[in-house]
Enzyme design. Structure first.
Site, PDB file in Angstrom:
ATOM      1  N   CYS A   2       0.908  -1.030  -0.061  1.00  0.00           N
ATOM      2  CA  CYS A   2      -0.140   0.016   0.109  1.00  0.00           C
ATOM      3  C   CYS A   2       0.983   1.238  -0.061  1.00  0.00           C
ATOM      4  CB  CYS A   2      -0.756   0.113   1.401  1.00  0.00           C
ATOM      5  SG  CYS A   2      -1.892  -1.341   1.474  1.00  0.00           S
ATOM      6  N   ARG A  27       5.058   0.576  -6.367  1.00  0.00           N
ATOM      7  CA  ARG A  27       4.883  -0.473  -5.103  1.00  0.00           C
ATOM      8  C   ARG A  27       3.873  -1.518  -5.182  1.00  0.00           C
ATOM      9  NH1 ARG A  27       6.231   2.272   0.066  1.00  0.00           N
ATOM     10  NH2 ARG A  27       4.564   0.773   1.086  1.00  0.00           N
ATOM     11  N   TRP A  74      -2.896  -2.702  -1.410  1.00  0.00           N
ATOM     12  CA  TRP A  74      -2.501  -4.015  -1.762  1.00  0.00           C
ATOM     13  C   TRP A  74      -3.218  -4.880  -0.807  1.00  0.00           C
ATOM     14  CZ3 TRP A  74       0.632  -8.255   0.135  1.00  0.00           C
ATOM     15  CH2 TRP A  74       1.124  -8.842  -0.720  1.00  0.00           C
ATOM     16  N   ASN A 100      -1.575   2.015   5.930  1.00  0.00           N
ATOM     17  CA  ASN A 100      -0.679   0.765   5.611  1.00  0.00           C
ATOM     18  C   ASN A 100      -0.438  -0.179   7.017  1.00  0.00           C
ATOM     19  OD1 ASN A 100      -0.653   2.151   3.161  1.00  0.00           O
ATOM     20  ND2 ASN A 100       1.585   2.747   3.206  1.00  0.00           N
ATOM     21  N   GLY A 101      -0.262  -1.418   6.363  1.00  0.00           N
ATOM     22  CA  GLY A 101       0.177  -2.090   7.635  1.00  0.00           C
ATOM     23  C   GLY A 101      -1.052  -3.434   7.997  1.00  0.00           C
ATOM     24  N   GLU A 489      20.570 -14.680  -8.479  1.00  0.00           N
ATOM     25  CA  GLU A 489      20.058 -13.332  -8.722  1.00  0.00           C
ATOM     26  C   GLU A 489      19.371 -13.552 -10.007  1.00  0.00           C
ATOM     27  OE1 GLU A 489      18.640 -10.997  -7.207  1.00  0.00           O
ATOM     28  OE2 GLU A 489      18.784  -9.499  -8.474  1.00  0.00           O
ATOM     29  N   LYS A 493      15.495 -12.825 -11.075  1.00  0.00           N
ATOM     30  CA  LYS A 493      14.898 -11.638 -12.101  1.00  0.00           C
ATOM     31  C   LYS A 493      14.077 -12.314 -12.925  1.00  0.00           C
ATOM     32  CE  LYS A 493      15.631  -8.764 -10.031  1.00  0.00           C
ATOM     33  NZ  LYS A 493      16.439  -8.707  -8.830  1.00  0.00           N
ATOM     34  N   GLU A 496      10.629 -13.293 -11.526  1.00  0.00           N
ATOM     35  CA  GLU A 496       9.817 -11.753 -11.043  1.00  0.00           C
ATOM     36  C   GLU A 496       8.921 -11.651 -12.378  1.00  0.00           C
ATOM     37  OE1 GLU A 496      11.495  -8.935  -8.016  1.00  0.00           O
ATOM     38  OE2 GLU A 496      13.141  -9.851  -9.055  1.00  0.00           O
ATOM     39  N   HIS A 512      22.736 -34.600  -9.169  1.00  0.00           N
ATOM     40  CA  HIS A 512      22.063 -35.212  -7.751  1.00  0.00           C
ATOM     41  C   HIS A 512      20.761 -35.052  -7.667  1.00  0.00           C
ATOM     42  CE1 HIS A 512      26.162 -35.785  -6.056  1.00  0.00           C
ATOM     43  NE2 HIS A 512      26.413 -34.886  -6.405  1.00  0.00           N
ATOM     44  N   LYS A 609       7.168  -3.396  -4.024  1.00  0.00           N
ATOM     45  CA  LYS A 609       8.587  -2.798  -4.084  1.00  0.00           C
ATOM     46  C   LYS A 609       8.815  -2.915  -2.632  1.00  0.00           C
ATOM     47  CE  LYS A 609      12.082  -1.148  -5.594  1.00  0.00           C
ATOM     48  NZ  LYS A 609      13.208  -2.038  -6.441  1.00  0.00           N
TER      49      LYS A 609
END
Ligand code: F6R
Length: 614
Positions: A2, A27, A74, A100-101, A489, A493, A496, A512, A609
């Protein structure tokens, strides 16, 4: 997650609120809304969907009010819908709140309020807040006397358990906005005869660079010309302003199609800025905010590096650098795991926390836990004054500038370079490494920006390969040592922003188990930058080629007699720094795949974000 924006001044509030919300789109959100005090009433306009949709809501352009609050949601409690969007009002429409929260005890408070005759329209935890404020405002249940706006907000907030950044307006107080926060960010931007409120600085960076950074359990009462601050007992205090040196154009696209592409291309600058702040060739590294002594560092028997996602991958590189240069054992842990594993931490442990946003809930909780065990805590963040920097004993900053795209790129490479500089700093204090080796590493660090620029010049080759494979369902990334870190990494990417399933494995681990997944046409990407490990990884790539895999190799080695489908050559550097260069083609690869698939690169589905909830 949010986003919050607020405005009080002499201009019409709603265009400023909507512009602020658009700046916060990165965000991630599913609904948007504003509330403005207009002609003595609180007017709420909100709906699910994009911020732009607000402009089509009937009557929004007629609003003349100069005070208002706004929110992008959100969804956590209740699906995305108009009813669940913020701002929320109390039953009497006297108050409007954005939040928010997460309010953990909202069920209990909702029952309490229902028993007092309050009705609820939404499924959100937030809707209890304006009603609770109204409950205290209309009568103080303890003394039966009337209380004012601020006291009513405080009484309501005292009942809340959980995390929150809250903005409240009241019809009876048309010249003030009240804000309060706990474990969720909120800043107040100071203007001339006007003030701005935001969950993130970029939302209002085009209006001001002067900010008050609200602390946990602190109240701000914001008027047009002044802001008053109160502690949790409503004792008033003064607060200093912080001036942010980010340029407002750094939060804009500047001709690039997407923020992510812009941020990939900003990496040479981000690294130059970060390096020049801390590193000198002929002198020892200098972090003004750190005062570590040889005596203290010699006592440290282990270091934890704790972070989430990409920042955790930067931590893995930091582990290699610190262990190699300082010979101190380092454990890298995911913050959400660390905090619940009963970690072995005491006053001889140094805990380092990496967070671009500085607002990641799990990382902050892990930091608080480490402090409670007596460890020294060091935060690495990209955002001045962010929550983590205010909790930690020490802070050092990456200087990447605002990172807007959800997928982290320039923050990652800046974090990796900063971890290397930190390792050099420790090694110089401890006198552990050979001075020539450290000087050579420093020189390599100074050369990184031009080497990244050279790598960016080869973007067409990467685009070509991305075009060939963008319809695939699965991909694998393999490498050994530092190249495995880069693979992790690279794989994150790709997941996502392209929604392609991908996995990263240490190259030697394939046989393995995971090699069972390799079949005709599957893409395997090999990262080969360590001359001591290259031949071994080549053997592992041959094993997948034999089973029909299509291969892309990123390398700084001269490879002869190879049968890979594509090879991207990158400049050589010290193995401790190789990830900073090798990740660049992988960032571009994910970017182009996402573009070929027609996806929203900057705002991938389900992601946010800054992850301010657990
Ligand atoms: C990936 C990404 C996330 C973040 C993670 C931690 O591209 O951006 O994995 O790295 O959510 O965020 P910060 O660094 O803000 O704590």
């Amino acid at each position: 997650m949010c986003g919050i924006v607020g405005y009080i001044g002499n201009q019409k509030a709603h265009p400023i609120l909507i512009k602020g919300l658009l700046n916060l789109e990165y965000r991630g959100y599913d609904s948007a809304g504003i509330a403005v005090i207009d002609n003595g009433n609180i007017c709420v306009k909100k709906d699910k969907g994009r911020v732009e949709n607000l402009l089509n809501i009937e009557g929004i352009n007629d609003l003349k009010g100069t005070i208002g609050i706004a929110h992008t949601r959100w969804a956590t409690h209740g699906k995305p819908s108009k009813e669940n969007s913020h701002p929320h009002s109390d039953n009497s429409k006297n108050f409007a709140v954005v939040h928010n929260g997460i309010i953990e005890n909202y069920n209990e408070l909702r029952e309490f309020l229902k028993n007092k005759g309050y009705n609820f329209i939404s499924q959100t935890d937030t809707e209890i807040i304006p009603n609770l404020i109204h409950y205290y405002y209309s009568q103080n249940p303890k003394t039966n006397t009337e209380i004012d706006f601020l006291k009513a907000v405080k009484s309501a907030v005292d009942d809340l358990k959980g995390s929150y950044a809250i903005q409240v307006i009241c019809k009876d107080y048309p010249d003030e906005i009240i804000v309060v926060r706990k474990d969720s960010p909120l800043v107040i931007g100071k203007g001339n005869g006007e003030n701005f409120i935001a969950s993130d600085i970029p939302a209002v960076l085009s209006y001001t660079k002067d900010f008050y950074l609200l602390d946990d359990n602190e109240y701000g009462v914001i008027y047009r010309n002044v802001v008053h601050f109160f502690d949790s007992s409503l004792l008033e205090h003064n607060k200093a302003i912080k001036t942010i040196d980010w340029d407002s154009s750094s939060a804009e696209k500047c001709g690039f199609e997407d923020y992510m592409l812009k941020e990939i291309y900003e990496q040479p600058t981000a690294i130059r800025e970060t390096v020049s702040s801390y590193l000198r060739i002929e002198e020892k590294c200098n972090f003004e905010s750190l005062n570590f002594t040889k005596e203290y560092l010699s006592k440290i028997d282990k270091i934890y590096i704790i972070a989430c996602g990409t920042a955790m991958h930067a931590g893995l590189v930091g582990k290699s650098a610190i262990e190699k240069l300082c010979r101190i054992p380092v454990t890298v842990d995911i913050a959400s795991e660390f905090r619940y594993r009963d970690p072995i931490v005491d006053s001889n442990t140094l805990c380092i926390f990496i967070s671009q946003s500085g607002e990641t809930a799990d990382t902050i909780a892990a930091l608080k836990l480490s402090k409670s065990f007596g460890a020294k805590t060091l935060a690495i963040s990209n955002v001045i004054g962010s929550s983590i920097t205010r909790e930690a004993d020490y802070t050092i900053y990456t200087h990447a500038g605002p990172e807007i795209a959800v997928a982290s790129t320039k923050a990652y490479t800046s974090q990796v370079v900063l971890m290397n500089i930190l390792a050099i700093y420790f090694a110089e204090i401890l006198e552990k490494s050979n001075k020539n080796d450290l000087d050579n590493l420093k020189r390599e660090i100074f050369d990184l920006p031009s080497k990244i620029e050279k790598t960016l010049d080869d973007s067409e080759e990467i685009k070509d390969f991305a075009k060939k494979v963008y319809t695939q369902k699965d991909m694998f990334f393999i490498g050994r040592g530092m190249d495995y870190n880069t693979s992790l990494e690279g794989s994150l990417k790709l997941k996502e922003i392209s929604y392609i399933h991908s996995e990263a494995y240490p190259a030697g681990e394939l046989k393995h188990g995971p090699i069972a997944l390799i079949e005709n046409g599957v893409t395997v990407i090999g990262v080969l930058t360590d001359e001591h490990l290259t031949q071994k990884s080549i053997s592992n790539l041959q094993e997948v080629i034999t089973r029909g895999a299509r291969t892309l190799v990123i390398t700084n080695q001269v490879l002869t007699n190879i049968n890979f489908d594509y090879v991207i050559n990158i400049p050589c550097t010290n193995p401790l720094l190789s990830s900073i260069i090798a990740i660049v083609p992988l960032q571009l690869f994910s970017y182009y795949i996402s573009k070929f698939k027609g996806l929203d690169v900057d705002k991938p589905r389900n992601l946010a974000k800054s992850v301010t909830v657990e």
